[in-house]
Design a protein around this motif. Structure first.
Motif, PDB file in Angstrom:
ATOM      1  N   ARG A 395       0.419  -1.131   0.360  1.00  0.00           N
ATOM      2  CA  ARG A 395      -0.173  -0.207  -0.233  1.00  0.00           C
ATOM      3  C   ARG A 395       0.554   1.239   0.427  1.00  0.00           C
ATOM      4  NH1 ARG A 395      -4.451  -2.569   3.850  1.00  0.00           N
ATOM      5  NH2 ARG A 395      -5.388  -4.099   2.380  1.00  0.00           N
ATOM      6  N   PRO A 396       1.879   1.376   0.930  1.00  0.00           N
ATOM      7  CA  PRO A 396       2.377   2.334   0.748  1.00  0.00           C
ATOM      8  C   PRO A 396       4.059   2.348  -0.422  1.00  0.00           C
ATOM      9  CG  PRO A 396       3.563   1.453   2.487  1.00  0.00           C
ATOM     10  CD  PRO A 396       2.160   0.834   2.275  1.00  0.00           C
ATOM     11  N   MET A 397       3.611   1.451  -0.977  1.00  0.00           N
ATOM     12  CA  MET A 397       4.851   1.310  -2.103  1.00  0.00           C
ATOM     13  C   MET A 397       3.798   1.895  -3.181  1.00  0.00           C
ATOM     14  SD  MET A 397       6.209  -2.083  -1.642  1.00  0.00           S
ATOM     15  CE  MET A 397       7.397  -1.968  -2.933  1.00  0.00           C
ATOM     16  N   MET A 398       2.512   2.207  -3.653  1.00  0.00           N
ATOM     17  CA  MET A 398       1.418   2.484  -4.033  1.00  0.00           C
ATOM     18  C   MET A 398       1.548   3.828  -4.242  1.00  0.00           C
ATOM     19  SD  MET A 398       0.714  -0.465  -6.311  1.00  0.00           S
ATOM     20  CE  MET A 398      -1.328   0.400  -6.847  1.00  0.00           C
ATOM     21  N   ALA A 399       1.413   4.657  -3.010  1.00  0.00           N
ATOM     22  CA  ALA A 399       1.694   5.574  -3.061  1.00  0.00           C
ATOM     23  C   ALA A 399       2.198   6.060  -3.628  1.00  0.00           C
ATOM     24  CB  ALA A 399       0.784   6.384  -1.755  1.00  0.00           C
ATOM     25  N   GLU A 400       4.039   6.042  -2.773  1.00  0.00           N
ATOM     26  CA  GLU A 400       5.363   5.829  -2.954  1.00  0.00           C
ATOM     27  C   GLU A 400       5.316   6.869  -4.880  1.00  0.00           C
ATOM     28  OE1 GLU A 400      10.277   5.359  -2.008  1.00  0.00           O
ATOM     29  OE2 GLU A 400       7.925   3.922  -1.397  1.00  0.00           O
ATOM     30  N   THR A 401       4.720   5.642  -5.504  1.00  0.00           N
ATOM     31  CA  THR A 401       5.541   5.496  -7.085  1.00  0.00           C
ATOM     32  C   THR A 401       3.683   6.266  -7.770  1.00  0.00           C
ATOM     33  OG1 THR A 401       5.702   2.776  -6.886  1.00  0.00           O
ATOM     34  CG2 THR A 401       4.744   3.939  -8.844  1.00  0.00           C
ATOM     35  N   ALA A 402       3.192   6.381  -6.964  1.00  0.00           N
ATOM     36  CA  ALA A 402       1.827   7.479  -7.592  1.00  0.00           C
ATOM     37  C   ALA A 402       2.571   8.991  -7.691  1.00  0.00           C
ATOM     38  CB  ALA A 402       0.458   7.508  -6.995  1.00  0.00           C
ATOM     39  N   GLU A 403       3.252   9.167  -6.195  1.00  0.00           N
ATOM     40  CA  GLU A 403       3.258  10.170  -5.986  1.00  0.00           C
ATOM     41  C   GLU A 403       4.590  10.675  -6.801  1.00  0.00           C
ATOM     42  OE1 GLU A 403       3.613  12.973  -1.753  1.00  0.00           O
ATOM     43  OE2 GLU A 403       4.781  11.066  -2.319  1.00  0.00           O
ATOM     44  N   LYS A 404       5.721   9.904  -7.023  1.00  0.00           N
ATOM     45  CA  LYS A 404       6.346  10.061  -7.480  1.00  0.00           C
ATOM     46  C   LYS A 404       6.830  10.512  -9.877  1.00  0.00           C
ATOM     47  CE  LYS A 404      11.405   7.849  -8.864  1.00  0.00           C
ATOM     48  NZ  LYS A 404      12.543   6.449  -8.530  1.00  0.00           N
ATOM     49  N   PHE A 405       5.120   9.739 -10.355  1.00  0.00           N
ATOM     50  CA  PHE A 405       5.700   9.615 -11.650  1.00  0.00           C
ATOM     51  C   PHE A 405       4.295  10.363 -12.011  1.00  0.00           C
ATOM     52  CE2 PHE A 405       8.203   5.997 -10.235  1.00  0.00           C
ATOM     53  CZ  PHE A 405       9.309   6.406 -11.149  1.00  0.00           C
ATOM     54  N   ALA A 406       3.180  10.772 -10.935  1.00  0.00           N
ATOM     55  CA  ALA A 406       2.342  11.778 -11.551  1.00  0.00           C
ATOM     56  C   ALA A 406       2.320  12.622 -10.733  1.00  0.00           C
ATOM     57  CB  ALA A 406       1.026  11.067 -11.038  1.00  0.00           C
ATOM     58  N   ASP A 407       1.420  13.860 -11.027  1.00  0.00           N
ATOM     59  CA  ASP A 407       1.499  15.377 -10.561  1.00  0.00           C
ATOM     60  C   ASP A 407       0.393  15.025  -9.687  1.00  0.00           C
ATOM     61  OD1 ASP A 407       3.014  16.112 -12.508  1.00  0.00           O
ATOM     62  OD2 ASP A 407       1.146  16.112 -14.021  1.00  0.00           O
ATOM     63  N   LYS A 408      -0.553  14.465  -9.772  1.00  0.00           N
ATOM     64  CA  LYS A 408      -1.638  14.958  -9.115  1.00  0.00           C
ATOM     65  C   LYS A 408      -2.477  13.349  -8.747  1.00  0.00           C
ATOM     66  CE  LYS A 408      -2.633  19.375  -9.009  1.00  0.00           C
ATOM     67  NZ  LYS A 408      -2.219  20.089  -8.287  1.00  0.00           N
ATOM     68  N   LEU A 409      -2.963  13.503  -7.713  1.00  0.00           N
ATOM     69  CA  LEU A 409      -3.553  12.110  -6.983  1.00  0.00           C
ATOM     70  C   LEU A 409      -4.182  12.064  -6.366  1.00  0.00           C
ATOM     71  CD1 LEU A 409      -0.003  11.407  -7.293  1.00  0.00           C
ATOM     72  CD2 LEU A 409       0.113  10.685  -4.847  1.00  0.00           C
ATOM     73  N   ILE A 410      -5.614  10.957  -6.425  1.00  0.00           N
ATOM     74  CA  ILE A 410      -6.469  11.041  -5.656  1.00  0.00           C
ATOM     75  C   ILE A 410      -7.360   9.102  -5.516  1.00  0.00           C
ATOM     76  CG2 ILE A 410      -9.226  11.189  -5.692  1.00  0.00           C
ATOM     77  CD1 ILE A 410      -8.413  12.872  -7.787  1.00  0.00           C
ATOM     78  N   LEU A 411      -6.417   8.993  -4.189  1.00  0.00           N
ATOM     79  CA  LEU A 411      -6.415   8.172  -3.539  1.00  0.00           C
ATOM     80  C   LEU A 411      -8.567   7.727  -3.532  1.00  0.00           C
ATOM     81  CD1 LEU A 411      -3.709   9.217  -3.025  1.00  0.00           C
ATOM     82  CD2 LEU A 411      -3.966   7.954  -0.514  1.00  0.00           C
ATOM     83  N   SER A 412      -8.560   6.542  -4.247  1.00  0.00           N
ATOM     84  CA  SER A 412      -9.616   5.902  -3.437  1.00  0.00           C
ATOM     85  C   SER A 412      -9.307   4.537  -3.215  1.00  0.00           C
ATOM     86  CB  SER A 412     -10.187   6.279  -5.282  1.00  0.00           C
ATOM     87  OG  SER A 412     -11.639   6.122  -5.275  1.00  0.00           O
ATOM     88  N   ASP A 413     -11.289   3.930  -3.513  1.00  0.00           N
ATOM     89  CA  ASP A 413     -11.463   2.427  -3.472  1.00  0.00           C
ATOM     90  C   ASP A 413     -11.092   0.559  -4.350  1.00  0.00           C
ATOM     91  OD1 ASP A 413     -11.688   3.355  -0.708  1.00  0.00           O
ATOM     92  OD2 ASP A 413     -14.086   2.985  -0.340  1.00  0.00           O
ATOM     93  N   ASP A 414     -10.745  -0.140  -4.203  1.00  0.00           N
ATOM     94  CA  ASP A 414     -10.172  -0.453  -5.152  1.00  0.00           C
ATOM     95  C   ASP A 414     -11.529  -1.901  -4.487  1.00  0.00           C
ATOM     96  OD1 ASP A 414      -8.678  -3.035  -6.167  1.00  0.00           O
ATOM     97  OD2 ASP A 414      -7.915  -1.937  -7.248  1.00  0.00           O
ATOM     98  N   ASN A 415     -10.815  -2.760  -3.976  1.00  0.00           N
ATOM     99  CA  ASN A 415     -12.065  -3.828  -3.466  1.00  0.00           C
ATOM    100  C   ASN A 415     -11.494  -3.472  -2.471  1.00  0.00           C
ATOM    101  OD1 ASN A 415     -13.212  -4.312  -6.127  1.00  0.00           O
ATOM    102  ND2 ASN A 415     -11.045  -6.209  -6.383  1.00  0.00           N
ATOM    103  N   PRO A 416     -12.245  -2.851  -1.257  1.00  0.00           N
ATOM    104  CA  PRO A 416     -12.068  -3.077   0.009  1.00  0.00           C
ATOM    105  C   PRO A 416     -11.890  -4.489   0.837  1.00  0.00           C
ATOM    106  CG  PRO A 416     -12.895  -1.412  -0.422  1.00  0.00           C
ATOM    107  CD  PRO A 416     -13.583  -2.177  -2.198  1.00  0.00           C
ATOM    108  N   ARG A 417     -13.426  -5.134   0.626  1.00  0.00           N
ATOM    109  CA  ARG A 417     -13.573  -7.117   0.680  1.00  0.00           C
ATOM    110  C   ARG A 417     -14.253  -5.836   2.562  1.00  0.00           C
ATOM    111  NH1 ARG A 417      -9.029  -7.556  -2.901  1.00  0.00           N
ATOM    112  NH2 ARG A 417     -10.242  -8.604  -4.322  1.00  0.00           N
TER     113      ARG A 417
END
Length: 495
Positions: A395-417
């Motif tokens: 999870r933090p790795m996904m966010a770190e990658t998004a912050e590094k390679f995108a300009d704008k981030l929206i954190l949302s739900d995938d499959n919360p189960r």
């Protein structure tokens, strides 16, 4: 449909089961799910990863099972036959690892050429590119994997990337009866470890790449890699095609001396290989020049991004290894289409472009964002989430990658189960350096709406993680949801 072997004939590789009772039972169908058993079926009761199928033997018999094959919990029980209400129950040792061979004796597909594709990312795209390409040159081909099983114009929904051993053999047999000459199969690490393709012979086996995923199942990256590698070391593969731009693939080449190495860079270390000499990325697609053991040439394909250049070259090398005519492939490359939910572009004038992709690992997300960056003259947005009840460390790795390679981030739900979506997002936020600059919107439709409201016409919005999926798994239910439908509705276009 099956060959209607007698039960004793079906079981002959596992011992001498000749008896008047077993000789008299024709096996018309194998079923792992007692709820699907109908009159005359053979129920196969295995000890699964989560459930012991033997507890459902009475249910299967009530539903009309003609006989039962059950996994022996003790090797001394192997070959023994019990009788439950006049129905024979035959015990086989290590039955779960014998299912592929068992089903293959009943369901025949011996004249079809199989192509197995394994790796973390790219399996769906490569399998469907191979199938498209074969169709374009007049070779009837089917596909089995994440987006479904069957022919591309009539895919049947699949519950798993790689189905059960019985489901696979049965599906291949049905496809063979419909004159499929080839089948391109996605093969998951779970499917390999659990022996679901154990008895199959592959005309070609393909490795795409390896990055963090499924550690909740495999435990370590080393075990995950070994699971993938087993396709090439423990299965019957007539040709192996390895993406050596991936360091794991490169390291495997020493143990696979006859494999075809594929790279977007010149290859000097291996005798058999195909590589790109030039790649041009444009809004209309990719132009790729190649060289190697199959000679030289040029491909032009209407796909986006560097990883799709790799996917195309891997698919091309695979088909060449099968003896498909090179010029026929070159001539039809421009007719290949993007795979549904895989870097699928939706656009209208004067609004941001929206791209839907299945990227749900840090590596896949990086590749998707990097691929879009070269096409983006404005800001690059990403909407993403992480699955509940899965690898928390990702999870933090996904966010770190998004912050590094995108300009704008929206954190949302995938499959919360079964997990609280707020806690999943909290885990993701921990990977951000500037968490206060990221948007949080749990509803994916509203997240896409938010992005489009703030994005300019030169921006690109990546909806990552769901791809082709048309559902979302919540705590107590599975609801209909599609990123593709969100994109088209918000842009005012139709699918």
């Amino acid at each position: 449909m099956s060959n209607l072997l007698s039960l004793s004939s079906l079981l002959s590789p596992w011992g001498d089961f000749n008896s008047s009772q077993l000789d008299a039972i024709p096996v018309k169908s194998l079923e792992l799910d007692s709820r699907k058993v109908s009159s005359g079926d053979l129920f196969v009761a295995v000890i699964g990863h989560a459930v012991d199928g033997r507890q459902f033997i009475p249910t299967a018999i009530e539903q009309g099972a003609a006989a039962v094959i059950a996994q022996a919990c003790d090797e001394h029980l192997h070959g023994s036959v019990d009788v439950v209400g006049e129905i024979p129950v035959v015990y086989i040792d290590d039955l779960n690892q014998s299912l592929s061979k068992l089903a293959g004796r009943l369901y025949s597909s011996e004249n079809m050429r199989l192509i197995g594709i394994t790796g973390t990312n790219g399996k769906t795209t490569i399998s469907q590119l191979i199938t498209q390409w074969l169709d374009l040159i007049g070779q009837r081909s089917a596909v089995m994997g994440t987006t479904g099983n069957g022919f591309l114009d009539d895919l049947k929904t699949a519950a798993n990337t790689t189905g059960s051993a019985i489901e696979i053999q049965k599906t291949l047999s049905e496809l063979a009866k419909q004159d499929a000459a080839y089948a391109a199969m996605e093969i998951s690490s779970h499917g390999l470890v659990q022996g679901r393709v154990k008895a199959l012979t592959f005309s070609a086996a393909v490795f795409t790449n390896l990055s963090r995923d499924h550690l909740d199942y495999h435990g370590t990256m080393e075990e995950y890699a070994l699971a993938k590698q087993s396709l090439f070391t423990q299965h019957k593969c007539q040709a192996s095609i390895i993406n050596i731009d991936d360091p794991v693939g490169y390291s495997w080449m020493e143990d696979l001396p006859n494999a075809v190495a594929v790279s977007l860079k010149p290859i000097a270390d291996f005798d058999k290989g195909i590589w790109a000499t030039k790649v041009v990325y444009a809004e209309t697609g990719i132009k790729l020049s190649f060289d190697g053991c199959y000679g030289q040439g040029h491909l032009s394909v209407p796909l986006i991004g560097q990883f799709n250049a790799s996917n195309v070259l891997v698919a091309f090398a695979t088909l060449l290894s099968l003896g498909i005519d090179k010029q026929a492939l070159i001539d039809t490359a421009s007719k290949l289409q993007p795979v549904i939910g895989r870097m699928e572009l939706f656009q209208v004038p004067d609004k941001a472009k929206v791209v839907v992709d299945y990227a749900h690992t840090p590596d896949a997300l990086e590749k998707a964002l990097s691929a879009l960056r070269v096409h983006c003259s404005g800001q690059l947005w990403v909407i993403f989430g992480c699955g509940g009840d899965r690898d928390i460390g990702k999870r933090p790795m996904m966010a770190e990658t998004a912050e590094k390679f995108a300009d704008k981030l929206i954190l949302s739900d995938d499959n919360p189960r079964s997990e609280d979506p707020r806690l999943i997002v909290k885990d993701m936020l921990a990977g951000l350096n500037k968490a206060d600059e990221a948007f949080v919107e749990h509803d994916r439709y509203e997240a896409a709406k938010l992005a489009l409201a703030h994005a300019s016409a030169n921006d690109i919005i990546l909806l990552a993680g769901k791809g082709h999926e048309d559902y979302q798994v919540l705590k107590n239910e599975t609801v209909h949801y599609s990123d593709r439908e969100s994109a088209t509705e918000l842009l005012g276009i139709s699918l």
